[in-house]
Design a protein around this motif. Sequence first.
Motif, mmCIF file in Angstrom:
data_model
loop_
_atom_site.group_PDB
_atom_site.id
_atom_site.type_symbol
_atom_site.label_atom_id
_atom_site.label_comp_id
_atom_site.label_asym_id
_atom_site.label_seq_id
_atom_site.Cartn_x
_atom_site.Cartn_y
_atom_site.Cartn_z
ATOM 1 N N LEU A 1 6.344 6.545 3.177
ATOM 2 C CA LEU A 1 5.532 7.453 3.143
ATOM 3 C C LEU A 1 6.054 8.793 3.342
ATOM 4 N N LYS A 2 6.693 9.148 4.670
ATOM 5 C CA LYS A 2 7.520 10.197 4.818
ATOM 6 C C LYS A 2 8.380 10.790 4.081
ATOM 7 N N ARG A 3 9.281 9.649 3.310
ATOM 8 C CA ARG A 3 10.003 9.976 2.394
ATOM 9 C C ARG A 3 9.517 10.866 1.172
ATOM 10 N N ALA A 4 8.340 10.046 0.817
ATOM 11 C CA ALA A 4 7.382 10.796 -0.215
ATOM 12 C C ALA A 4 6.807 11.963 -0.217
ATOM 13 N N GLY A 5 6.953 12.631 1.086
ATOM 14 C CA GLY A 5 6.639 13.773 1.318
ATOM 15 C C GLY A 5 5.248 14.122 2.053
ATOM 16 N N TYR A 6 4.836 12.869 2.728
ATOM 17 C CA TYR A 6 3.355 13.194 3.245
ATOM 18 C C TYR A 6 3.425 13.564 4.732
ATOM 19 N N GLY A 7 2.573 14.395 5.080
ATOM 20 C CA GLY A 7 2.376 14.692 6.522
ATOM 21 C C GLY A 7 1.299 13.619 6.971
ATOM 22 N N PHE B 1 0.708 -1.162 0.038
ATOM 23 C CA PHE B 1 0.135 -0.102 -0.017
ATOM 24 C C PHE B 1 0.989 1.308 0.064
ATOM 25 N N ALA B 2 1.811 1.263 0.784
ATOM 26 C CA ALA B 2 2.651 2.406 1.001
ATOM 27 C C ALA B 2 3.698 2.696 -0.265
ATOM 28 N N LEU B 3 4.121 1.604 -0.852
ATOM 29 C CA LEU B 3 4.745 1.650 -2.112
ATOM 30 C C LEU B 3 3.926 2.308 -3.339
ATOM 31 N N ILE B 4 2.758 2.023 -3.159
ATOM 32 C CA ILE B 4 1.847 2.216 -4.466
ATOM 33 C C ILE B 4 1.482 3.891 -4.198
ATOM 34 N N VAL B 5 1.132 4.185 -2.936
ATOM 35 C CA VAL B 5 0.918 5.625 -2.684
ATOM 36 C C VAL B 5 2.169 6.352 -2.865
ATOM 37 N N ALA B 6 3.354 5.816 -2.346
ATOM 38 C CA ALA B 6 4.566 6.894 -2.665
ATOM 39 C C ALA B 6 5.116 6.844 -4.125
ATOM 40 N N THR B 7 4.540 6.002 -5.043
ATOM 41 C CA THR B 7 4.834 6.182 -6.322
ATOM 42 C C THR B 7 3.794 6.707 -7.342
ATOM 43 N N VAL B 8 2.645 6.648 -6.860
ATOM 44 C CA VAL B 8 1.523 7.338 -7.647
ATOM 45 C C VAL B 8 1.526 8.702 -6.988
ATOM 46 N N ARG B 9 1.725 9.043 -5.756
ATOM 47 C CA ARG B 9 1.631 10.493 -5.199
ATOM 48 C C ARG B 9 0.373 11.143 -5.460
ATOM 49 N N PRO B 10 -0.781 10.571 -4.832
ATOM 50 C CA PRO B 10 -1.961 11.394 -4.762
ATOM 51 C C PRO B 10 -1.744 12.593 -3.609
ATOM 52 N N ARG B 11 -2.657 13.634 -3.772
ATOM 53 C CA ARG B 11 -2.490 14.309 -2.959
ATOM 54 C C ARG B 11 -2.823 13.821 -1.209
ATOM 55 N N TRP B 12 -3.775 12.975 -1.431
ATOM 56 C CA TRP B 12 -4.110 12.198 -0.036
ATOM 57 C C TRP B 12 -4.257 10.720 -0.114
ATOM 58 N N PHE B 13 -4.077 10.367 1.171
ATOM 59 C CA PHE B 13 -4.195 8.975 1.011
ATOM 60 C C PHE B 13 -4.851 8.646 2.580
ATOM 61 N N MET B 14 -5.541 7.521 2.690
ATOM 62 C CA MET B 14 -6.394 7.136 3.792
ATOM 63 C C MET B 14 -6.088 5.624 3.851
ATOM 64 N N MET B 15 -5.477 4.946 5.073
ATOM 65 C CA MET B 15 -5.354 3.533 5.178
ATOM 66 C C MET B 15 -6.055 3.175 6.517
ATOM 67 N N GLU B 16 -6.774 2.072 6.878
ATOM 68 C CA GLU B 16 -7.562 1.541 7.888
ATOM 69 C C GLU B 16 -6.847 0.224 8.065
ATOM 70 N N ASN B 17 -6.569 0.121 9.312
ATOM 71 C CA ASN B 17 -6.093 -1.468 10.061
ATOM 72 C C ASN B 17 -6.318 -1.416 11.042
ATOM 73 N N VAL B 18 -5.882 -2.697 12.073
ATOM 74 C CA VAL B 18 -6.044 -2.764 13.505
ATOM 75 C C VAL B 18 -5.346 -1.962 14.295
ATOM 76 N N ILE B 19 -5.612 -1.745 15.336
ATOM 77 C CA ILE B 19 -4.800 -0.950 16.120
ATOM 78 C C ILE B 19 -3.239 -1.570 16.570
ATOM 79 N N GLY B 20 -3.128 -2.826 16.422
ATOM 80 C CA GLY B 20 -1.760 -3.456 16.415
ATOM 81 C C GLY B 20 -0.905 -3.065 15.383
ATOM 82 N N CYS B 21 -1.606 -2.755 14.267
ATOM 83 C CA CYS B 21 -0.488 -2.536 13.169
ATOM 84 C C CYS B 21 0.454 -1.092 13.488
#
Length: 452
Positions: A129-135, A96-116
């Motif tokens: 994701l941080k290296r790709a410039g996301y807050g 998921f992170a690699l796809i977001v970092a490559t496509v670089r949309p303005r936003w992303f939203m990810m859901e997972n369990v708390i343990g993640c």
Amino acid sequence: MRVVELFSGAGGISLGLRRAGFDILKAYDAWPVAVENYNRNVGNHAVVADLKDLLSTIPEILGLAPDMIAGGPPCQDYSSAGNRTEADNARLTLAFALIVATVRPRWFMMENVIGCAKSSTWAEARAILKRAGYGITESRINASRYGVPQSRRRLFVIGRIGERDDFLASSIAATASAQPMTLRDLFGAITPAAIYFPATSEARRSIWGPDEPAPTIRERSIRPIPTSYQPHPDDAALIRNGYVYSRPVRAGRGVRSIDEPFPTVTRTAWERPTPRYLSAPHPGDPVAAVDTAVLTVHQISRIQGFPVSWEWRASAKQDILQMIANAVPAPVATALGRVILDREAGRTAPDISGGFLQWLHKRGKSKASARNVKASAGRARRLLGGRTFNNLALEISALESLPEFQAMRKATQSDLRQALRLLAEYQAKGKQRRQKPRQATAQPIEGFAEAA
């Protein structure tokens, strides 16, 4: 805003984001049964795809040019119901992170369990994701505060290009309801937005929601909801009984009142109590488990946030229950989607914590001066449409480019610049105190190492 969903399952996120006002471009999932149910109920957006195959997936998503990528990577490796061993499913969080970092949309939203949140895989993904410039904003939410009668605790990670971390946290917290939604709220009340079409037989229902197709309209068929109207027999039986059973994942309570949220929906939520549980019930159970109401699959689907009109189709009941359990509840996605759209439109801005005032006092500012600095920082944030910038120079440059700022007196301009500088310094020091160093161990990703 245009969205692509990854790991879409049956379509909970897509349904919720569409209700919030997003345009769904495409959805991807590896399970054909889930894709079939998605396309039947949400729209013909979903395709079967192996998201580990980045060389096939990324070029297609780049061509779609989404404004946001959303999704819930498989959670079994992090879940408290599993053995918490990070294996192949956990590595899909990295995909998921690699796809977001490559496509670089303005936003992303990810859901997972708390343990993640504490996993080494998420540490790797976050670093990408941080290296790709996301807050990044990481929020642990309870679904019962976001429109679902279920005490489902989940991690939602929302990112935006160029922002500071935690930029959306205060708005996510502010949209939570004051009280948790209960089973009675869902099954025992008729919402004011409901529409009454008298049914032609007992097998049909008379109440229809505003977000689903109505039945065939006949002459004088639309009427006000009568005060004597009774809910569906299954719902009425649940309300009369007052209690439900849910198989505990670990050593938790098995019986819940309808005046509290249901526990997290799992694929075993429909099962009746076992002889083992009946012989040794949880001491906190308000009634004997054997005396509780039996939930139907349709009711479990609604507890998970799917509408009454949703049609589940699968050759095995367990497949339907697995799709329901895997889903992100649509009302939660709607609530967070609206938070995102409000920030995108500049209708909200991050709250400035009261700790900022205390920090200013310690730096020698008087109470009045500290309040003025905080007010100026808030004003600057509003002028920027709620945007925060990970780079202070860019933030001040963006502020100075605004016509409203240019029309201000020089002294006011200076106050706003200085307020942003002080706020940035305060936040940087606070971040250093709160966060421990994150160590991400680089590991080969089987199936897509070359693409990475």
